[in-house]
Design a protein around this motif. Structure first.
Motif, PDB file in Angstrom:
ATOM      1  N   THR A  38       0.981  -1.175   0.088  1.00 12.86           N
ATOM      2  CA  THR A  38       0.127  -0.033  -0.295  1.00 12.86           C
ATOM      3  C   THR A  38       0.916   1.101   0.067  1.00 12.86           C
ATOM      4  N   LEU A  39       1.576   1.619   0.232  1.00  9.81           N
ATOM      5  CA  LEU A  39       2.881   2.406   0.389  1.00  9.81           C
ATOM      6  C   LEU A  39       3.570   2.790  -0.876  1.00  9.81           C
ATOM      7  N   ALA A  40       3.952   1.187  -2.057  1.00  8.24           N
ATOM      8  CA  ALA A  40       4.311   1.576  -2.537  1.00  8.24           C
ATOM      9  C   ALA A  40       3.266   2.285  -4.037  1.00  8.24           C
ATOM     10  N   ALA A  41       1.927   1.785  -3.800  1.00 13.22           N
ATOM     11  CA  ALA A  41       1.026   2.331  -4.106  1.00 13.22           C
ATOM     12  C   ALA A  41       0.555   4.111  -4.419  1.00 13.22           C
ATOM     13  N   LEU A  42       1.041   4.147  -2.856  1.00 13.77           N
ATOM     14  CA  LEU A  42       1.152   5.870  -1.958  1.00 13.77           C
ATOM     15  C   LEU A  42       2.455   6.083  -3.221  1.00 13.77           C
ATOM     16  N   ALA A  43       3.953   5.493  -2.942  1.00 19.08           N
ATOM     17  CA  ALA A  43       4.224   7.061  -3.707  1.00 19.08           C
ATOM     18  C   ALA A  43       3.902   6.488  -5.412  1.00 19.08           C
ATOM     19  N   LEU A  44       3.492   5.485  -5.451  1.00 16.67           N
ATOM     20  CA  LEU A  44       3.289   5.638  -7.531  1.00 16.67           C
ATOM     21  C   LEU A  44       2.371   6.146  -7.798  1.00 16.67           C
ATOM     22  N   GLU A  45       0.802   6.133  -6.724  1.00 21.04           N
ATOM     23  CA  GLU A  45      -0.227   7.648  -7.167  1.00 21.04           C
ATOM     24  C   GLU A  45       0.264   8.934  -7.142  1.00 21.04           C
ATOM     25  N   GLN A  46       1.282   8.903  -5.778  1.00 24.69           N
ATOM     26  CA  GLN A  46       2.067  10.665  -5.581  1.00 24.69           C
ATOM     27  C   GLN A  46       2.950  11.076  -6.494  1.00 24.69           C
ATOM     28  N   ARG A  47       3.206  10.020  -7.432  1.00 26.71           N
ATOM     29  CA  ARG A  47       3.728  10.011  -8.868  1.00 26.71           C
ATOM     30  C   ARG A  47       3.291  10.974  -9.514  1.00 26.71           C
ATOM     31  N   LEU A  83      10.798  19.548  -6.281  1.00 21.79           N
ATOM     32  CA  LEU A  83      11.621  19.573  -5.383  1.00 21.79           C
ATOM     33  C   LEU A  83      10.425  17.872  -4.497  1.00 21.79           C
ATOM     34  N   ALA A  84       9.756  18.671  -4.919  1.00 23.26           N
ATOM     35  CA  ALA A  84       9.318  16.723  -4.398  1.00 23.26           C
ATOM     36  C   ALA A  84       8.811  15.898  -4.933  1.00 23.26           C
ATOM     37  N   GLY A  85       8.983  16.220  -6.071  1.00 21.32           N
ATOM     38  CA  GLY A  85       8.834  15.090  -7.061  1.00 21.32           C
ATOM     39  C   GLY A  85      10.592  14.270  -6.536  1.00 21.32           C
ATOM     40  N   GLN A  86      11.522  14.994  -6.970  1.00 16.66           N
ATOM     41  CA  GLN A  86      12.678  13.966  -6.413  1.00 16.66           C
ATOM     42  C   GLN A  86      13.049  13.988  -5.021  1.00 16.66           C
ATOM     43  N   ARG A  87      12.341  14.316  -4.435  1.00 18.29           N
ATOM     44  CA  ARG A  87      12.391  13.539  -2.886  1.00 18.29           C
ATOM     45  C   ARG A  87      11.448  12.229  -3.420  1.00 18.29           C
ATOM     46  N   ILE A 148       2.673  10.589   8.582  1.00 18.16           N
ATOM     47  CA  ILE A 148       3.721   9.656   7.788  1.00 18.16           C
ATOM     48  C   ILE A 148       4.850   9.903   8.181  1.00 18.16           C
ATOM     49  N   ALA A 149       5.156  11.161   8.231  1.00 23.41           N
ATOM     50  CA  ALA A 149       7.244  10.717   8.230  1.00 23.41           C
ATOM     51  C   ALA A 149       7.366   9.824   9.708  1.00 23.41           C
ATOM     52  N   ALA A 150       6.333  10.347  10.611  1.00 28.51           N
ATOM     53  CA  ALA A 150       6.909   9.958  11.859  1.00 28.51           C
ATOM     54  C   ALA A 150       6.871   7.999  11.552  1.00 28.51           C
ATOM     55  N   ALA A 151       5.925   7.908  10.981  1.00 23.92           N
ATOM     56  CA  ALA A 151       5.150   6.595  11.569  1.00 23.92           C
ATOM     57  C   ALA A 151       6.517   6.051  10.587  1.00 23.92           C
ATOM     58  N   LEU A 152       6.999   6.121   8.936  1.00 23.60           N
ATOM     59  CA  LEU A 152       7.386   5.103   8.805  1.00 23.60           C
ATOM     60  C   LEU A 152       8.942   5.154   8.983  1.00 23.60           C
ATOM     61  N   ARG A 153       9.690   5.689   9.956  1.00 29.06           N
ATOM     62  CA  ARG A 153      11.330   6.339  10.848  1.00 29.06           C
ATOM     63  C   ARG A 153      11.189   5.193  12.202  1.00 29.06           C
ATOM     64  N   CYS A 163      12.158   9.907   3.148  1.00 31.34           N
ATOM     65  CA  CYS A 163      10.997   9.964   4.935  1.00 31.34           C
ATOM     66  C   CYS A 163      10.694  11.586   3.612  1.00 31.34           C
ATOM     67  N   ALA A 164      12.329  11.920   3.499  1.00 38.36           N
ATOM     68  CA  ALA A 164      12.160  13.480   3.078  1.00 38.36           C
ATOM     69  C   ALA A 164      10.822  13.770   2.567  1.00 38.36           C
ATOM     70  N   PHE A 165      10.972  12.966   1.559  1.00 35.61           N
ATOM     71  CA  PHE A 165       9.295  13.275   0.800  1.00 35.61           C
ATOM     72  C   PHE A 165       8.067  14.028   1.764  1.00 35.61           C
TER      73      PHE A 165
END
Length: 225
Positions: A38-47, A83-87, A148-153, A163-165
């Protein structure tokens, strides 16, 4: 007494705040209960979202050429999407997204409704009202990203780079806030703000934002069945 731009930004954000229970996916991530797929799907959708929103913001900046403060805000948003896309790429890699998976992935309609509406606003919306509506929506998005950033760590062992994004969006950008305030103040001074339109745009943005997260939540729950 006439309201200032800062007052209007704050009251609009408050009125358009989402229902605390509207997002079911972020609490799962916060507990470490969301699957990595699901996290991978989140990344792909955000692209897809980032690429679409960047073009929409540039178009809005062009439409607002005679409103320099408004144009500057949309230009800054477009630069931020770059910048977000790079991160985002480090997060996608941490989720196991590779070129083969990227090519095979089919975007989910419920996730892409949000950028589709932003594109509609770019074509049809009044730029001054769009500033207020988007600004209100970004407040909720920033809160989700911080969680999300806190949870990923904590639960997934992701690095700071991965987590930079989410870190990028988690805290308000003072420069962007100042630009938004200047844009709204200029619109107020010129009498070109319709609060009815702002509420309409904002309500739909809030609904499509909720749809984005609900679609990913349904995907997660469906995989458990």
């Amino acid at each position: 007494m006439a309201r200032t731009a800062r007052q209007l930004l704050e009251t609009t954000t408050g009125k358009l705040a989402p229902d605390p229970g509207a997002n079911r996916l972020v609490p799962l991530v916060a507990r470490g209960a969301a699957g990595r797929d699901t996290l991978a799907a989140l990344a792909l959708e955000q692209r897809w979202v980032i690429a679409a929103d960047r073009r929409s913001f540039l178009y809005l900046a062009d439409r607002a050429a005679e409103e320099p403060e408004t144009a500057a805000w949309f230009t800054a948003l477009a630069e931020g999407e770059n910048l977000a896309g790079q991160r985002l790429e480090a997060f996608a890699a941490a989720c196991g997204v590779n070129e083969q998976r990227t090519v095979a992935y089919e975007p989910l309609p419920g996730c892409q409704a949000y950028p589709a509406y932003v594109a509609w606003l770019a074509l049809n919306g009044s730029p001054s009202e769009v500033v207020l509506a988007l600004h209100a929506n970004f407040s909720a998005w920033g809160g989700y990203c911080a969680t999300i950033a806190a949870a990923l760590r904590r639960h997934y062992g992701f690095t700071d780079e991965a987590c930079a994004f989410f870190d990028f969006f988690a805290e308000p950008d003072p420069a962007l806030e100042r630009t938004a305030t200047a844009a709204v103040q200029a619109a107020l001074d010129a009498g070109r703000l319709s609060e009815d339109l702002v509420r309409r745009y904002g309500r739909l943005l809030r609904s499509y934002e909720a749809m984005f997260w609900h679609t990913l939540w349904e995907r997660e729950v469906g995989q458990e069945d």
